[in-house]
Design an enzyme around this catalytic site. Structure first.
Site, PDB file in Angstrom:
ATOM      1  CD  GLU A  50      57.720 100.289  43.182  1.00  0.00           C
ATOM      2  OE1 GLU A  50      56.800 100.726  43.099  1.00  0.00           O
ATOM      3  OE2 GLU A  50      59.028 100.578  42.613  1.00  0.00           O
ATOM      4  NE  ARG A  54      65.507 103.386  41.452  1.00  0.00           N
ATOM      5  CZ  ARG A  54      64.792 104.844  41.196  1.00  0.00           C
ATOM      6  NH1 ARG A  54      65.567 105.613  40.853  1.00  0.00           N
ATOM      7  NH2 ARG A  54      63.474 104.892  40.821  1.00  0.00           N
ATOM      8  CB  THR A  78      64.461  98.647  41.925  1.00  0.00           C
ATOM      9  OG1 THR A  78      64.154  99.993  41.981  1.00  0.00           O
ATOM     10  CG2 THR A  78      65.760  99.078  40.493  1.00  0.00           C
ATOM     11  CE  LYS A 138      57.651 100.452  37.614  1.00  0.00           C
ATOM     12  NZ  LYS A 138      58.564 100.998  38.755  1.00  0.00           N
TER      13      LYS A 138
HETATM   14  O1  LIG Z   1      63.264 101.670  40.341  1.00  0.00           O
HETATM   15  C1  LIG Z   1      62.442 101.180  39.757  1.00  0.00           C
HETATM   16  O2  LIG Z   1      62.134  99.860  39.649  1.00  0.00           O
HETATM   17  C2  LIG Z   1      61.608 101.838  38.596  1.00  0.00           C
HETATM   18  O3  LIG Z   1      60.955 101.174  37.744  1.00  0.00           O
HETATM   19  C3  LIG Z   1      61.834 103.286  38.438  1.00  0.00           C
HETATM   20  C4  LIG Z   1      60.719 103.919  39.273  1.00  0.00           C
HETATM   21  O4  LIG Z   1      59.505 103.370  38.929  1.00  0.00           O
HETATM   22  C5  LIG Z   1      60.635 105.203  38.568  1.00  0.00           C
HETATM   23  O5  LIG Z   1      61.677 106.003  38.645  1.00  0.00           O
HETATM   24  C6  LIG Z   1      59.579 106.198  39.304  1.00  0.00           C
HETATM   25  O6  LIG Z   1      59.370 107.179  38.249  1.00  0.00           O
HETATM   26  P1  LIG Z   1      59.379 108.899  38.707  1.00  0.00           P
HETATM   27  O7  LIG Z   1      58.068 109.090  39.107  1.00  0.00           O
HETATM   28  O8  LIG Z   1      59.554 109.484  37.001  1.00  0.00           O
HETATM   29  O9  LIG Z   1      60.360 109.065  39.546  1.00  0.00           O
END
Ligand SMILES: O=C(O)C(=O)C[C@H](O)[C@H](O)COP(=O)(O)O
Length: 222
Positions: A50, A54, A78, A138
């Protein structure tokens, strides 16, 4: 070069939830990293990747991975506007992930023809998506929104919903999520430590991906 998405017994569209126990959530800052990073993840056994929208290079990163990394199933994360849906699919995204959803976003995702995982964090959102015929989602932000206890509680009244929990999950907590009947895979970024990516230590990324690919409900070795 593409690999097929397997069909899910829980959904009429092919499911990204069944490709691997872990979906790496990637933030690409430098476009030059996209292909070697994806190669390391695929080599480690994590084909579904994925790429989050961002950073300014995210679309190009999706395009590069889709075109240059055999075995990768690259998706876009995102995704928060209907306009982005068309852009990422044109760039080669083969699945779509959103941290949340709206009616407009859902309509665009459905019209795209590629599998999608809208984000939910409440029971009513799950019920609303089920009403829309969407059964794979999700669960975000997983740890902050209630973690495994919340998902376990949802499974009783809403067993038809399946989740990819993401947000705050670690190699230590992933097996507990994967043990739940309503979890297909988990998302996470731990196999891409900032210092490893900055140092282009793709061997380390591959090793961490291999460990993640071996995670299962029982601990390691799926
Ligand atoms: O960017 C997006 O659309 C999100 O929903 C955020 C990510 O899924 C999380 O940032 C991943 O989570 P971590 O494993 O805690 O880094």
């Amino acid at each position: 070069m593409t690999s097929p998405l397997p069909s899910s017994p829980h959904a009429s569209t092919p499911s990204v939830l069944d490709l691997a126990p872990v979906v790496p959530v990637v933030v690409v800052d430098d476009l030059a990293d996209a292909v070697p990073l994806a190669r390391a993840l695929v080599a480690g056994g994590l084909p579904a990747i994925e790429v989050t929208l961002r950073t300014p290079v995210a679309l190009d990163a999706i395009r590069a991975i889709a075109g240059e990394v055999p075995g990768a199933v690259v998706g876009a994360g995102t995704v928060i506007t209907p306009e982005q849906v068309g852009e990422v699919v044109a760039a080669g995204a083969r699945f779509l992930v959103s941290p949340g959803w709206t009616d407009g976003l859902l309509a665009a995702m459905r019209a795209s023809g590629v599998p999608f995982l809208p984000g939910v964090s409440t029971t009513s959102e799950v019920v609303a998506l089920l009403e829309h015929g969407v059964r794979e989602m999700k669960f975000f932000p997983a740890e902050a929104a209630g973690g495994t206890a919340y998902l376990k509680a949802l499974a009783a009244p809403l067993p038809q919903a399946r989740f990819c929990p993401t947000g705050g999950i670690t190699p230590a907590s992933a097996p507990e999520y994967l043990a739940l009947p309503n979890v297909g895979c988990v998302g996470g970024s731990w196999m891409l430590p900032k210092d490893a990516v900055a140092g282009r230590d793709w061997g380390r990324v591959e090793a961490l991906a291999r460990e993640a690919a071996g995670l299962s409900a029982g601990g390691t070795c799926r």
